[in-house]
Design an enzyme around this catalytic site. Structure first.
Site, PDB file in Angstrom:
ATOM      1  N   LYS A   1       0.656  -1.068  -0.084  1.00 63.49           N
ATOM      2  CA  LYS A   1       0.042  -0.057   0.001  1.00 63.49           C
ATOM      3  C   LYS A   1       1.054   1.217  -0.025  1.00 63.49           C
ATOM      4  CE  LYS A   1      -3.745  -2.646   1.986  1.00 63.49           C
ATOM      5  NZ  LYS A   1      -4.334  -3.128   3.113  1.00 63.49           N
TER       6      LYS A   1
ATOM      7  N   GLN B   1      -5.141  -2.359   9.131  1.00 64.61           N
ATOM      8  CA  GLN B   1      -4.870  -3.546   8.576  1.00 64.61           C
ATOM      9  C   GLN B   1      -5.571  -4.610   9.396  1.00 64.61           C
ATOM     10  OE1 GLN B   1      -3.461  -3.880   5.332  1.00 64.61           O
ATOM     11  NE2 GLN B   1      -4.074  -6.044   5.707  1.00 64.61           N
TER      12      GLN B   1
ATOM     13  N   ASP C   1     -11.305   1.878   3.088  1.00 70.91           N
ATOM     14  CA  ASP C   1     -11.745   0.166   2.890  1.00 70.91           C
ATOM     15  C   ASP C   1     -13.113   0.014   2.406  1.00 70.91           C
ATOM     16  OD1 ASP C   1      -9.718  -1.533   2.963  1.00 70.91           O
ATOM     17  OD2 ASP C   1      -9.287  -1.501   5.139  1.00 70.91           O
TER      18      ASP C   1
END
Ligand code: NAP
Length: 282
Positions: free
Chosen positions: A51, A95, A118
């Site tokens: 990322k 995460q 997300d």
């Protein structure tokens, strides 16, 4: 035809990078993505590194905040509250998975919906199911982009999705429905799975079992999207949920693992970060 998520994502990231170049002049700065990594899980470390690399390619500022496995839920929620309140942070990603003593749903709910890159926040999920503007989850969004880039006609097609997780199976089924496919959702309790999957013109597989889908489960000419990321127990190499070598000759379109859905997920994370940034500027 093999759809390369690697190539498509490279093209899309280059387009985003071009757009982001103009942001300092237009908006005073570039978008800022903050990624929180708890612990040292090797898969998570590798995803977070990916990322950061993609952010650099697109010109997005990336901050990775590392916290030890021992962080308490309250401390993590406190950190998220600080980031929510910080106008210099446009996207917040925690995460997953988190250590067992931390309630993941509490953490996801704590992220400001407007910074939820997300697309996992319940308000974003609700908006998706009500066809309201929202941040779409990255993997399902990437899958639809791949189908469109490959020129796959979705309208009216029989689509079968194996897997019903919140992050892949459920939302990709909804997005396919929104594209006017006729969607069947299959899972571990589905009877006669091979019969169901043989009826698919578009087959999306998100199970997490190496090479689970075999050639006899796929009809000639089907479009096959393999979301799985597994280790092949025989070779130790990365492989998908689909037996690629056996199915590629039958499928009209197929995605490889690695280099398929994975890079598109990261690409869509970049797009979501830019979208959150631009929405907050309006
Ligand atoms: P998950 O939460 O574990 O869900 C797996 C789903 O597969 C469940 O709905 C389960 O059914 C179903 N399933 C399990 N065994 C089955 C069987 N024998 N027959 C039919 N269905 C079965 O997994 P996930 O998070 O969706 O991830 C799935 C895979 O995609 C994993 O390999 C993951 O690493 C990968 N992934 C890749 C990306 C990417 O960007 N490439 C992103 C996310 C995930 P039940 O609901 O009945 O238990």
């Amino acid at each position: 035809m093999i759809i390369s998520g690697k190539e498509l994502s490279a093209r899309l990231k280059a387009e985003m990078a071009e757009a982001v170049k103009s942001f300092p002049e237009k908006y005073g700065r570039v978008p800022h993505l903050v990624v929180i990594l708890v612990g040292e899980n090797p898969a998570s470390v590798s995803y977070v590194t990916g990322k950061a690399k993609a952010s650099a390619e697109v010109g997005i500022r990336n901050t990775t905040i590392r916290r030890p496995e021992s962080i308490s839920e309250a401390e993590l929620l406190g950190l998220i509250a600080e980031l929510n309140a910080d106008p210099e942070m446009d996207g917040i990603l925690v995460q997953l998975p988190l250590p067992k003593h931390i309630d993941e749903s509490k953490v996801i709910e704590a992220i400001d919906k407007a910074k939820d890159v997300d697309g996992f926040h319940p308000l974003n999920v609700a908006a998706l199911w009500q066809k309201q503007p929202c941040t779409l989850p990255c993997t399902p969004k990437g899958i639809i982009k791949m189908l469109k880039a490959a020129g796959v006609e979705i309208v009216g097609k029989r689509a079968v999705v194996i897997g019903r997780s919140n992050i892949v199976g459920l939302p990709v089924s909804k997005l396919l429905l929104d594209e006017n496919a006729t969607v069947t959702m299959a899972h571990s309790r589905t009877c006669n799975l091979a019969e169901v999957t043989r009826g698919a013109e578009i087959l999306v597989v998100a199970i997490g079992r190496p090479k689970f889908v075999t050639a006899d489960m796929v009809s000639d000419g089907a479009v096959v999207i393999d979301v799985g990321v597994n280790r092949d127990p025989e070779t130790g190499k990365l492989c998908g949920d689909v037996d690629f070598a056996a199915i590629e000759p039958k499928a009209s379109v197929i995605t490889p693992v690695p280099g398929g859905v994975g890079p598109m997920t990261i690409c869509c994370l970049m797009e979501n970060t830019i979208e959150c940034f631009l929405r907050s500027r309006k």
